[in-house]
Design a protein around this motif. Structure first.
Motif, PDB file in Angstrom:
ATOM      1  N   THR A 133      -5.501 -13.905  -2.991  1.00  0.00           N
ATOM      2  CA  THR A 133      -4.657 -13.102  -3.881  1.00  0.00           C
ATOM      3  C   THR A 133      -4.431 -11.748  -3.225  1.00  0.00           C
ATOM      4  O   THR A 133      -5.394 -11.029  -2.929  1.00  0.00           O
ATOM      5  CB  THR A 133      -5.319 -12.913  -5.256  1.00  0.00           C
ATOM      6  N   PHE A 134      -3.166 -11.382  -2.996  1.00  0.00           N
ATOM      7  CA  PHE A 134      -2.840 -10.110  -2.353  1.00  0.00           C
ATOM      8  C   PHE A 134      -2.862  -8.972  -3.377  1.00  0.00           C
ATOM      9  O   PHE A 134      -2.589  -9.177  -4.570  1.00  0.00           O
ATOM     10  CB  PHE A 134      -1.468 -10.178  -1.687  1.00  0.00           C
ATOM     11  N   ASP A 135      -3.192  -7.773  -2.906  1.00  0.00           N
ATOM     12  CA  ASP A 135      -3.248  -6.614  -3.800  1.00  0.00           C
ATOM     13  C   ASP A 135      -1.893  -6.356  -4.445  1.00  0.00           C
ATOM     14  O   ASP A 135      -1.806  -6.073  -5.627  1.00  0.00           O
ATOM     15  CB  ASP A 135      -3.699  -5.370  -3.023  1.00  0.00           C
ATOM     16  N   ARG A 164     -13.461  -9.081  -1.137  1.00  0.00           N
ATOM     17  CA  ARG A 164     -12.340  -8.295  -0.627  1.00  0.00           C
ATOM     18  C   ARG A 164     -12.100  -8.592   0.845  1.00  0.00           C
ATOM     19  O   ARG A 164     -13.041  -8.715   1.631  1.00  0.00           O
ATOM     20  CB  ARG A 164     -12.638  -6.797  -0.789  1.00  0.00           C
ATOM     21  N   GLY A 186      -6.594  -7.765  -0.117  1.00  0.00           N
ATOM     22  CA  GLY A 186      -6.655  -8.487  -1.389  1.00  0.00           C
ATOM     23  C   GLY A 186      -8.015  -9.122  -1.562  1.00  0.00           C
ATOM     24  O   GLY A 186      -9.019  -8.654  -1.013  1.00  0.00           O
TER      25      GLY A 186
END
Length: 376
Positions: A133-135, A164, A186
């Motif tokens: 999951t990307f930031d 992270r 992410g």
């Protein structure tokens, strides 16, 4: 006569011109209906064929990467005239479409690239089991078409406690010796595919197809070996569980075919003899389990194997004394041996009347015929 002579002279002059000069005369600037560019500007040579020395003159800013813009012929000719480019043949073209070439990196491909960079590192497993999951939500990413190289991770950092990641990639660029750099941050979590309950289930219920779905859950949520959906069907839970809970292999057992204090059918089997009587289970058991039961007629406690629902089978050999080593065991009895085996079976399902009766319940030795000894 004069006109004919001029035409002849013109023809001779044309033949006398060098080949390059003849090409310049014949090659007429011609507008293109569709244009594809890879740079950030559109030049005269992109818009028209045979632009000559004016080809490198910039006239428009290119559309955004991967998009197409439209210009009317009037707009194009007006800009060309301003650049001293005239005499352009347009034919029946009404508008010109300009497309900016680009390399598209799909968001799924970027997730796969990050998972591959983390694969089997920092305590993580296969890339296929890592959820990224990307930031900042990343849709499909477009790069200049000159970025033709593969995504190569050059810096990879990961914090196992918080999941992270910080990964930097490089892509070789055809137009520059310096590669293009892309950095992503992410969270990355290793997941497992596990069967999950769709409703609250009690211990005594058998799991059906509608009771179980297949989901991916963080590996940390599933301690032990996760159960597959197929493996859970027809099984029972060791304890009541609520909807949404993942099922581990340790959570399921074979269904109890015999339940403690349940009335059961006791089957006594020896070769050639099959007897049944009523009994009560002392303990629960699944198919193939060994359980103890009470014969309701003789009040005797017996040990047998669960062979069906409410059914326990007592094998004759398990209740008898060991046979002498010299005796060969067979899978059937001779006709004159059946009454003796039947007497043994009857003794197991009836209460013994006396000590003598119990003594008669011992399995008789099977007669073994021996060849007469030869005289020397």
């Amino acid at each position: 006569m004069i006109r004919t002579t001029l035409a002849t002279i013109s023809a001779l002059l044309a033949l006398a011109l060098p080949a390059a000069a003849a090409d310049d005369v014949i090659a007429t600037p011609t507008l293109r209906a569709s244009v594809a560019v890879s740079s950030d500007v559109v030049r005269v040579g992109d818009l028209i064929d045979n632009a000559g020395s004016a080809a490198l003159i910039p006239v428009y800013r290119s559309p955004d990467l991967g998009t197409t813009g439209t210009l009317t012929v009037g707009q194009v000719l007006s800009v060309l005239r301003a650049k001293q480019v005239i005499g352009v043949m347009t034919g029946d073209i009404k508008e010109v479409q300009v497309t900016r070439l680009a390399r598209t990196l799909a968001s799924k491909d970027l997730e796969t690239a990050v998972a591959s960079a983390l694969e089997r590192r920092f305590g993580l497993g296969d890339a296929a089991n890592i959820t990224v999951t990307f930031d900042r939500g990343i849709a499909d990413m477009r790069l200049d078409a000159s970025n033709t190289g593969a995504l190569q991770p050059v810096a990879t950092r990961y914090d196992a406690r918080g999941g992270r990641f910080d990964v930097t990639f490089e892509i070789n660029n055809d137009n520059s010796p310096t590669p293009t750099k892309l950095r992503f941050t992410g969270t990355a979590i290793e997941t497992v595919e596990v069967a999950v309950l769709t409703r609250d289930i009690d211990r005594t219920e058998l799991l059906k197809a509608s009771d179980v779905s297949l989901e991916r859950r963080p590996k940390a949520e599933v301690s032990g070996e996760p159960a597959s959906r197929d493996r859970t069907l027809g099984m029972q839970l060791r304890r009541p569980m609520r909807a949404g809970m993942p099922i581990r292999v340790a959570d399921i057992v074979k269904p109890d075919f015999v339940v403690r204090d349940q009335a059961v059918t006791i089957i006594y089997q020896v070769p050639g003899v099959y007897l049944t009587t009523r009994g009560k289970a002392i303990e629960s058991g699944a198919e193939g389990d060994t359980v103890s039961v009470i014969n309701l007629h003789s009040k005797r406690t017996l040990t047998g194997i669960v062979t069906g629902r409410g059914q326990v089978t007592i094998q004759g050999a398990s209740q008898s004394a060991p046979m002498a080593p010299a005796v060969e065991q067979t899978s059937s009895l001779k006709r004159d041996e059946v009454p003796a085996a039947a007497a043994l079976a009857q003794s197991l399902i009836q209460a013994p009347a006396s000590g003598a009766h119990v003594a008669q319940a011992q399995i008789p030795q099977v007669r073994v015929s021996q060849a007469p000894a030869k005289s020397e």
